[in-house]
Design an enzyme around this catalytic site. Sequence first.
Site, PDB file in Angstrom:
ATOM      1  N   LYS A   1      63.022   9.847  30.239  1.00 27.44           N
ATOM      2  CA  LYS A   1      64.295  10.011  29.543  1.00 27.44           C
ATOM      3  C   LYS A   1      65.302   9.192  30.333  1.00 27.44           C
ATOM      4  O   LYS A   1      65.601   9.503  31.491  1.00 27.44           O
ATOM      5  CB  LYS A   1      64.691  11.488  29.492  1.00 27.44           C
ATOM      6  N   TRP A   2      65.810   8.138  29.722  1.00 30.81           N
ATOM      7  CA  TRP A   2      66.693   7.173  30.394  1.00 30.81           C
ATOM      8  C   TRP A   2      68.123   7.495  29.982  1.00 30.81           C
ATOM      9  O   TRP A   2      68.527   7.175  28.871  1.00 30.81           O
ATOM     10  CB  TRP A   2      66.295   5.756  29.963  1.00 30.81           C
ATOM     11  N   ASP A   3      68.862   8.103  30.872  1.00 34.15           N
ATOM     12  CA  ASP A   3      70.201   8.592  30.528  1.00 34.15           C
ATOM     13  C   ASP A   3      71.285   7.650  31.050  1.00 34.15           C
ATOM     14  O   ASP A   3      71.043   6.840  31.960  1.00 34.15           O
ATOM     15  CB  ASP A   3      70.372   9.994  31.154  1.00 34.15           C
TER      16      ASP A   3
ATOM     17  N   ASP B   1      73.885  15.838  22.406  1.00 33.08           N
ATOM     18  CA  ASP B   1      73.689  17.023  23.249  1.00 33.08           C
ATOM     19  C   ASP B   1      73.934  18.296  22.452  1.00 33.08           C
ATOM     20  O   ASP B   1      73.695  19.396  22.946  1.00 33.08           O
ATOM     21  CB  ASP B   1      74.643  16.991  24.457  1.00 33.08           C
TER      22      ASP B   1
ATOM     23  N   ASN C   1      75.438   8.455  31.659  1.00 34.47           N
ATOM     24  CA  ASN C   1      76.436   9.472  31.366  1.00 34.47           C
ATOM     25  C   ASN C   1      77.884   9.067  31.564  1.00 34.47           C
ATOM     26  O   ASN C   1      78.743   9.929  31.774  1.00 34.47           O
ATOM     27  CB  ASN C   1      76.125  10.738  32.168  1.00 34.47           C
TER      28      ASN C   1
ATOM     29  N   ARG D   1      82.163  11.627  35.046  1.00 35.26           N
ATOM     30  CA  ARG D   1      81.225  12.662  35.519  1.00 35.26           C
ATOM     31  C   ARG D   1      80.907  12.459  37.006  1.00 35.26           C
ATOM     32  O   ARG D   1      79.780  12.595  37.448  1.00 35.26           O
ATOM     33  CB  ARG D   1      79.931  12.614  34.710  1.00 35.26           C
TER      34      ARG D   1
HETATM   35  C1  GLA Z   1      73.254  14.261  29.665  1.00 33.98           C
HETATM   36  C2  GLA Z   1      72.157  14.380  28.626  1.00 33.98           C
HETATM   37  C3  GLA Z   1      71.565  15.762  28.676  1.00 33.98           C
HETATM   38  C4  GLA Z   1      71.042  16.054  30.049  1.00 33.98           C
HETATM   39  C5  GLA Z   1      72.160  15.878  31.063  1.00 33.98           C
HETATM   40  C6  GLA Z   1      71.637  15.976  32.475  1.00 33.98           C
HETATM   41  O1  GLA Z   1      74.355  15.010  29.306  1.00 33.98           O
HETATM   42  O2  GLA Z   1      72.643  14.086  27.359  1.00 33.98           O
HETATM   43  O3  GLA Z   1      70.525  15.875  27.727  1.00 33.98           O
HETATM   44  O4  GLA Z   1      69.974  15.202  30.338  1.00 33.98           O
HETATM   45  O5  GLA Z   1      72.790  14.610  30.940  1.00 33.98           O
HETATM   46  O6  GLA Z   1      72.625  15.777  33.402  1.00 33.98           O
END
Ligand code: GLA
Length: 762
Positions: free
Chosen positions: A485-487, A557, A489, A452
Site C-alpha cells: 500500500k503506497w501512501d 478513507d 499523506n 501531517r
Molecule cells: C492514510 C491512509 C489510511 C491509513 C493512514 C495511515 O490516511 O489513507 O488508509 O493508511 O494513512 O497513517
Amino acid sequence: MPIFFNEKTKVFTINTQNTTYAMMIEPYHLLTHLYYGERIDESADLTYLTNAGSVGRPAIYPDVTYDEFEGGAGKFCPHARLLEYSGFGVGDFRTTSLQGRFSDGSQTTDLRYHSHKIIDSKPSLEGIPAVYANENEKAQTLVITLKDKVCELYAELSYSIIEGHDEIMRSVRIVNKTGAPFMIDCALSMSLDIPRKDFDVITFYGKPNNERYVDRSPIRHGKTSCESTAGLTNHFSNNSIILCETSATEESGDCYGATLVYSGNYSVSCELDHVGRVRMALGISPTGFCWKLEDGEAFVTPEAIMSYSNKGLGGLSRGFHNLIRYNVCRGKYKDARRPVLINNWEATVFDFNEDKLVEIAKEAKDFGVEMLVMDDGWFGHRNWDNNSLGDWFELKDKLPNGIPGLCKRINELGMKLGVWFEPEMISEDSELYRKHPDWCIKTPGRDPFRGRWELVLDLTRQEIRDCIYNQMAKILSESPVAYIKWDANRYITDAYSLSLSADSQGEFFHRYVLGLYDLMERICKNFPDVLFENCASGGGRYDAGMMYYSPQIWCSDNTDPAHRMKIQYGSSLIYPVSTMGSHVAYSPNINTFHPASVLTRGITAMAGTFGFELDPSLEDEKSKKEMLIMTDLYKKHYFTINHGDYYRIASPYEQANAMSRISAWQFVSKDKESALFNMVQMDNVNDGADAIFKLKGLDKNKNYKLHMYYDERNDKIKPFTPWLEQKELGVFSGDVLMKAGLHLNLFRGDNMSALIELEAVK
Ligand code: GLA
C-alpha cells in the site's frame, strides 16, 4: 485503414469502431478541426465543415491579402476557427495550447502544418505512463508535426487508437531546434473545439473523506476549470472532464470526455465562447510551471485519453473502464483474481504487534480473507504520525522477528502479507532526516509548511530515489511480501530543488512526478508479483497515471457506505470498479457513526476491490457468518464484477421519490450469462411502494433465474438488527427485466440493501 489522409481534400480521418475524428490542412498550412462524433462513412466529404464562426474585431493571418479577406472574412481569423492546437499571440484568444518564451523574450508562436506520418503502433512515452496496446491488439498513431512559421520550434501532435476501443490518446512533443533555449510556460496535452453549446459540464469536487463528488452544471460563457497545484492530483478535484448534451442520460445523448494519464499538477477546462463554441483543454497546469527546453531537446506532455459516445454517460464510462483496466493497468493482477484482504488500520491504528496481527489474520480467515495488510506504524520508532517516515526498517517492539517473522506466520495460515509504505515522505524525527536534512523539499531561507508533520522527499534527485528504493527492495527481498500500500499523506509546498538551477525551478513539479514514476517503475519491474495499491490520505491521487503502476487505489478513507455510494458513483464515471479500493468496515462507522448492515457494507465494498478494515474479534457470530457469505459472493462473481460491464441504475445524488434515496448499480458479464444487481436504500421510512428498477445490458432473448440476498428487519430475533435473508425470485426474461423492470418492495429502514444474482437458464 482506421487512420487515413486524403491527399486531394487534405483531410485527416481517424475512425474508431463508433466514432470519427477529422481535421484538415487549409491554405497557409493551417490545421483546423472538422468533426468529432458518431462514426461517419469513409467516403463522406467533410470539408464543408470548415466554415468559421464570426468574430467582432478579428486578427487576420498575416499571409492573407486584402482581396482574399473580403471573400473569406472569419475564415482567415484564428479566433473564428476550430483549431487543433493553438499558439500564443496569434489572434486566437481562447485557451492557449502552447505558450513560451524565446531567447529574445518574445512569446509569439504561430503553429502551421509541417508534415505528418501514420504508424502502425501505439508508442510509449518517454519516462511517463501511457496507454499501451496489448500484444494481440492492432494500433495506429497519427503524428502531425506543426512548425512555427518563422523558426524551428515544432509541436508533434499524436493521436493513437487501439482496435476495439473508441478512445483516442493524445499527447504532444515539443521540439526545440531554434538554436537557443525556449522556455515553455504552458504545453497542453490536448485541445478540442466543438462547435455547439447545448452542453452540461461534469467535473469532480471533493475533500479528504469525500472524493470525486459529481458536479453536473449547464455550461456557462467563459471558462470552467479544475486545477491542481498541490503536486499531486489532490482531493479537491480530478483531472477528468465530461461535456454532455443537456438532455444526456445514462443511456442516450452525446458525451465527450477526457482524462489525463498523469498524477501531478493539472488543468482541465472547457471554455464557451461568444459564438457558442466550446474548447475543452487538458494538460499540465501552467501555474508554477516553466520548462527550459534547450536547443536540440524535446518535451513530452502527459497523455490525455479522449472519448466520445452517443450512448450517454453509461456508454462513455464503459469505454473508459475497458481502456483503463486493460490498456493502462498492468501486471499480474490486471487479469488474475486479487486476494481478499484485511487491513488493520481502522482496527488498531498504531497499536499493534506481531501477535495482534496474526490474531486478526487468523480470525479473518474464517470469513474467507486471504491476505493481511499491515498498515502504518511498523517501522522506525513509529507509534504516532509525527515520526520515522524514511526509516523503512522494522520497529522491534512491535515486530520482534521483523517482517520475515510476521510473514512466515501469516504464510503458515495459508495467507499472504501486504505492507504499508509512504515512500515519498520524511519525518523530521527520523534517522534519515538527521543524516540528510537537505533531502526534503524546502525553499532556501524559509521554514517549510508541514502536512501531517511530514515533509516531502525531493524525488527529482536520483540519490534520494535510490535510498528509498534500496530500503524497500530489502524488505521485499527478505520475505515474500505480496502487496504494497503506497501512501502519500500530504501535498507539496515550498517547491524547490537543490538539483535545479535558478532558471529551471519551474520544472520542479513535473520533475517530481517523473522521479516518482521512475521509482515506482523500478519497484514494479523488479518485483512483478507484488500487487500495488496507491493511496493519498484516501483517494487524493486517483488518476490513470497512478493506475499504470497500481491497478487499485484506496478510494477514500471514508468507509461509510452512504458516503462511499457517492464517492464510488462519481469515480465510476471514468474509472473501472477494479481500481477502487473498498472495504467492509465497522458498523457504526468510525468516520460518521452511521450503522449499516453487513450486506450494505458488503455490496458497497464489492463495487470495488473488496476487503475488510476491522478487528474480527469485535464482531459477533452473526456478522462473521454474513461476512463469509459476502466474501464467497465476491469470489464467485469476481470476473463479472471486475471484467464485466458496469451500469449505473439509480444515482445516490438524487431523490428517488419524496420519501427515499436509493443507489443502485449492476454488473453484467461480457457473455451476458450472469449479472448482479445491487441496491442500497439510503434513507427510507417504509411507505409500501414498490421501487422499479429497469435493468440494463442483459440479453433480451435470455431467461434469467433471480436469487436475492436482502436485509430483513427481524425484530423477533434481535431488535432493530438487519438480518441477511435469501430468497428465489423466479425466472424472468431479459426483455421483461429491461422493459418492465424489477419491482422491489422497499424495506423499512435506512441503509438496507438487496443484491440479486442473475444466472441465464436454458
Ligand atoms: C492514510 C491512509 C489510511 C491509513 C493512514 C495511515 O490516511 O489513507 O488508509 O493508511 O494513512 O497513517
